[in-house]
Design an enzyme around this catalytic site. Sequence first.
Site, PDB file in Angstrom:
ATOM      1  N   CYS A 142     -16.097  81.429  24.177  1.00  0.00           N
ATOM      2  CA  CYS A 142     -17.283  80.897  24.870  1.00  0.00           C
ATOM      3  C   CYS A 142     -17.080  80.883  26.398  1.00  0.00           C
ATOM      4  CB  CYS A 142     -17.656  79.527  24.326  1.00  0.00           C
ATOM      5  SG  CYS A 142     -19.394  79.097  24.664  1.00  0.00           S
ATOM      6  N   LYS A 163     -31.176  76.498  25.997  1.00  0.00           N
ATOM      7  CA  LYS A 163     -29.868  76.551  25.361  1.00  0.00           C
ATOM      8  C   LYS A 163     -29.930  77.353  24.063  1.00  0.00           C
ATOM      9  CE  LYS A 163     -26.080  73.683  23.609  1.00  0.00           C
ATOM     10  NZ  LYS A 163     -25.581  72.311  23.349  1.00  0.00           N
ATOM     11  N   SER A 192     -23.366  78.106  20.895  1.00  0.00           N
ATOM     12  CA  SER A 192     -23.809  76.904  21.596  1.00  0.00           C
ATOM     13  C   SER A 192     -23.518  77.078  23.077  1.00  0.00           C
ATOM     14  CB  SER A 192     -23.074  75.677  21.044  1.00  0.00           C
ATOM     15  OG  SER A 192     -23.434  74.508  21.746  1.00  0.00           O
ATOM     16  N   HIS A 235     -18.703  80.425  18.288  1.00  0.00           N
ATOM     17  CA  HIS A 235     -17.745  79.373  17.941  1.00  0.00           C
ATOM     18  C   HIS A 235     -17.434  79.435  16.448  1.00  0.00           C
ATOM     19  CE1 HIS A 235     -17.350  77.076  21.678  1.00  0.00           C
ATOM     20  NE2 HIS A 235     -18.627  77.308  21.895  1.00  0.00           N
ATOM     21  N   GLU A 237     -14.831  78.729  15.123  1.00  0.00           N
ATOM     22  CA  GLU A 237     -13.949  77.611  14.780  1.00  0.00           C
ATOM     23  C   GLU A 237     -14.704  76.324  14.462  1.00  0.00           C
ATOM     24  OE1 GLU A 237     -14.738  76.816  19.127  1.00  0.00           O
ATOM     25  OE2 GLU A 237     -14.587  78.580  17.814  1.00  0.00           O
TER      26      GLU A 237
END
Length: 314
Positions: A142, A163, A192, A235, A237
Amino acid sequence: MPIRIDKKLPAVEILRTENIFVMDDQRAAHQDIRPLKILILNLMPQKMVTETQLLRHLANTPLQLDIDFLYMESHRSKTTRSEHMETFYKTFPEVKDEYFDGMIITGAPVEHLPFEEVDYWEEFTQVLEWSKTHVYSTLHICWGAQAGLYLRYGVEKYQMDSKLSGIYPQDTLKEGHLLFRGFDDSYVSPHSRHTEISKEEILNKTNLEILSEGPQVGVSILASRDLREIYSFGHLEYDRDTLAKEYFRDCDAGLAPHIPENYFKDDDVNQTPCLCWSSSAALFFSNWVNYAVYQETPFDWRKIEDDASAYGYL
């Protein structure tokens, strides 16, 4: 993990074309194996949450990994106790004379700032420069990916109209690529972020390969051909509830965020969020450890010259 079989077995050549690690008796007898050293530069505010997320995936490999956590001395965490940082984290001066097989640079909630205005930017640039000669493969996530591209290639980040938050489809673009071994043609992952990079700049300013992209997220994962640099804007993770926690946090702050897309059933925030990326995440991190780190790094780092050209650094 590698398999040891007779090198004359007809299946050997087929397996090798599929990037399955095969070794014969001679190589197996002389194989040097040691724990792999992994450094995690954790820039996320909820340190302990991110630690658990990353370690959960790294633990999926049967290889032994020795993990060190790094923090920026020039930044004081507001959400993690100083005792935790002092006990479990190291500073850059404490690791700068060591060599690491792999490093993960996490995201950070500083997208709204120009890179140079981030309070730990100078220290961050030192770490990234040091990594050229002291880390074999670095996985940027990110904001960490955006910052890495900016420092190495001058690729800018751009503010999005709103966003990007949700679970989005992406297509794999390089069939048989080591990082995507075991993946289907498409997969989903959480994103995100408030900023994005330009595909045109990637193509014009770098020689990196774009490995996956999607209609909503744009370029998602790219890497150097030798896998020493890997950049992921999503992301993988994240836990099931990470986007939900971010959403409710922003609601409490009066930011009126959009509901994360493709996440809550029927966009009902009272429903349990979907979890549909865990198998892809497990594959991705295992492939990184196995193909970019384990099968490429030397047994003895001291035999490598202290020069980026010794690694064919791009």
